[in-house]
Design an enzyme around this catalytic site. Structure first.
Site, PDB file in Angstrom:
ATOM      1  N   ASN A 288       0.830  -1.209   0.000  1.00  0.00           N
ATOM      2  CA  ASN A 288       0.000   0.000   0.000  1.00  0.00           C
ATOM      3  C   ASN A 288       0.863   1.256   0.000  1.00  0.00           C
ATOM      4  O   ASN A 288       0.522   2.251  -0.655  1.00  0.00           O
ATOM      5  CB  ASN A 288      -0.947   0.007   1.197  1.00  0.00           C
ATOM      6  CG  ASN A 288      -2.215  -0.784   0.935  1.00  0.00           C
ATOM      7  OD1 ASN A 288      -3.081  -0.337   0.191  1.00  0.00           O
ATOM      8  ND2 ASN A 288      -2.313  -1.970   1.518  1.00  0.00           N
TER       9      ASN A 288
ATOM     10  N   HIS B  97      -7.940  -0.334   6.311  1.00  0.00           N
ATOM     11  CA  HIS B  97      -8.286  -1.535   7.080  1.00  0.00           C
ATOM     12  C   HIS B  97      -8.964  -2.528   6.136  1.00  0.00           C
ATOM     13  O   HIS B  97      -9.858  -2.140   5.370  1.00  0.00           O
ATOM     14  CB  HIS B  97      -9.229  -1.154   8.232  1.00  0.00           C
ATOM     15  CG  HIS B  97      -9.573  -2.319   9.100  1.00  0.00           C
ATOM     16  ND1 HIS B  97      -8.673  -2.855  10.000  1.00  0.00           N
ATOM     17  CD2 HIS B  97     -10.698  -3.078   9.187  1.00  0.00           C
ATOM     18  CE1 HIS B  97      -9.248  -3.887  10.614  1.00  0.00           C
ATOM     19  NE2 HIS B  97     -10.463  -4.039  10.142  1.00  0.00           N
TER      20      HIS B  97
HETATM   21  C1  GAR Z   1      -3.137  -4.559   4.121  1.00  0.00           C
HETATM   22  O1  GAR Z   1      -4.029  -5.558   3.704  1.00  0.00           O
HETATM   23  C2  GAR Z   1      -3.815  -3.602   5.090  1.00  0.00           C
HETATM   24  O2  GAR Z   1      -5.159  -3.376   4.796  1.00  0.00           O
HETATM   25  C3  GAR Z   1      -3.673  -4.365   6.377  1.00  0.00           C
HETATM   26  O3  GAR Z   1      -2.390  -4.917   6.341  1.00  0.00           O
HETATM   27  C4  GAR Z   1      -2.023  -5.166   4.982  1.00  0.00           C
HETATM   28  C5  GAR Z   1      -0.688  -4.527   4.711  1.00  0.00           C
HETATM   29  O4  GAR Z   1      -0.194  -4.893   3.463  1.00  0.00           O
HETATM   30  N1  GAR Z   1      -3.846  -3.495   7.498  1.00  0.00           N
HETATM   31  C6  GAR Z   1      -4.358  -3.876   8.665  1.00  0.00           C
HETATM   32  O5  GAR Z   1      -4.719  -5.006   8.884  1.00  0.00           O
HETATM   33  C7  GAR Z   1      -4.459  -2.773   9.693  1.00  0.00           C
HETATM   34  N2  GAR Z   1      -5.135  -3.233  10.853  1.00  0.00           N
HETATM   35  P1  GAR Z   1       0.980  -4.054   2.798  1.00  0.00           P
HETATM   36  O6  GAR Z   1       2.113  -3.973   3.820  1.00  0.00           O
HETATM   37  O7  GAR Z   1       1.392  -4.881   1.601  1.00  0.00           O
HETATM   38  O8  GAR Z   1       0.450  -2.716   2.417  1.00  0.00           O
END
Ligand code: GAR
Length: 195
Positions: free
Chosen positions: A13, A108
């Site tokens: 992200n 989220h």
């Molecule tokens: C994502 O799916 C985000 O929505 C989630 O962690 C992942 C991070 O992926 N966030 C949460 O669960 C927050 N409580 P990334 O490091 O590849 O962006």
């Protein structure tokens, strides 16, 4: 506008956000900050030429305030106008959140207000939901609460596992978060929906 992005993991992200902040976009990334020195997102940020910092949370067991005091040093030095939590997996204290009231966003992986906290995809499947998705919201003192700025929906398919559902939601996160960030940077906070 200067945007600090906080990560704990791979940072996909963060990459989507950083790649979106070019051209006539009103914001630029000023820092990628992790609570884990080994977070994959740090190397990806460095490869993109974004300043990085890491504050390991592990030397501060049970002392969130001390961890956050350490976190604040590089964060304030970067002088961010906005903070984007992008897979940042530490709970922040109300004191920390209040300092950035209205200026901190989070993504989220659920259709909030459903499934705050962890294991969102498995919980949506177990509940027999027809759809799942992701939410970008303003961060307030209550966990995964705060005004919703955007949501993206995907259907839950027969035979879905948490992993398969997560893999379908993640590309939607990469579309939703940059869209919302750009809108917020332009002063627009009315919620958006994808697709
Ligand atoms: C994502 O799916 C985000 O929505 C989630 O962690 C992942 C991070 O992926 N966030 C949460 O669960 C927050 N409580 P990334 O490091 O590849 O962006």
């Amino acid at each position: 506008m200067r945007v600090a992005i906080l990560v704990s993991g791979s940072g996909s992200n963060m990459v989507a956000l950083a790649q979106s902040m070019t051209g006539d976009h009103p914001a630029r990334p000023c820092l990628v900050l992790a609570n884990d020195p080994d977070a994959g997102g740090l190397a990806r940020a460095q490869a993109m030429g974004i300043p990085t910092a890491a504050v390991d949370h592990r030397p501060y067991p049970g002392d969130r305030a001390a961890f956050e005091a350490a976190l604040l040093e590089p964060l304030l030095a970067a002088k961010p106008d906005l903070i984007a939590l992008a897979g940042f997996m530490r709970v922040l204290t109300p004191d920390f959140v209040r300092r950035f009231e209205g200026r901190m966003l989070n993504i989220h992986p659920s259709l909030l207000p459903k499934y705050k906290g962890l294991n969102t995809h498995a919980r949506a499947i177990a509940a027999g939901d027809q759809e799942a998705g992701c939410t970008v919201h303003e961060v307030t003192a209550a966990l995964d609460d705060g005004p919703i700025l955007g949501q993206a929906r995907v259907p839950i398919l027969p035979g879905d596992t948490a992993e398969r559902l997560a893999a379908r939601i993640l590309p939607m996160e990469h579309r939703l978060y940059p869209l919302v960030l750009r809108r917020v940077a332009m002063g627009e906070r009315a919620p958006v929906s994808l697709p």
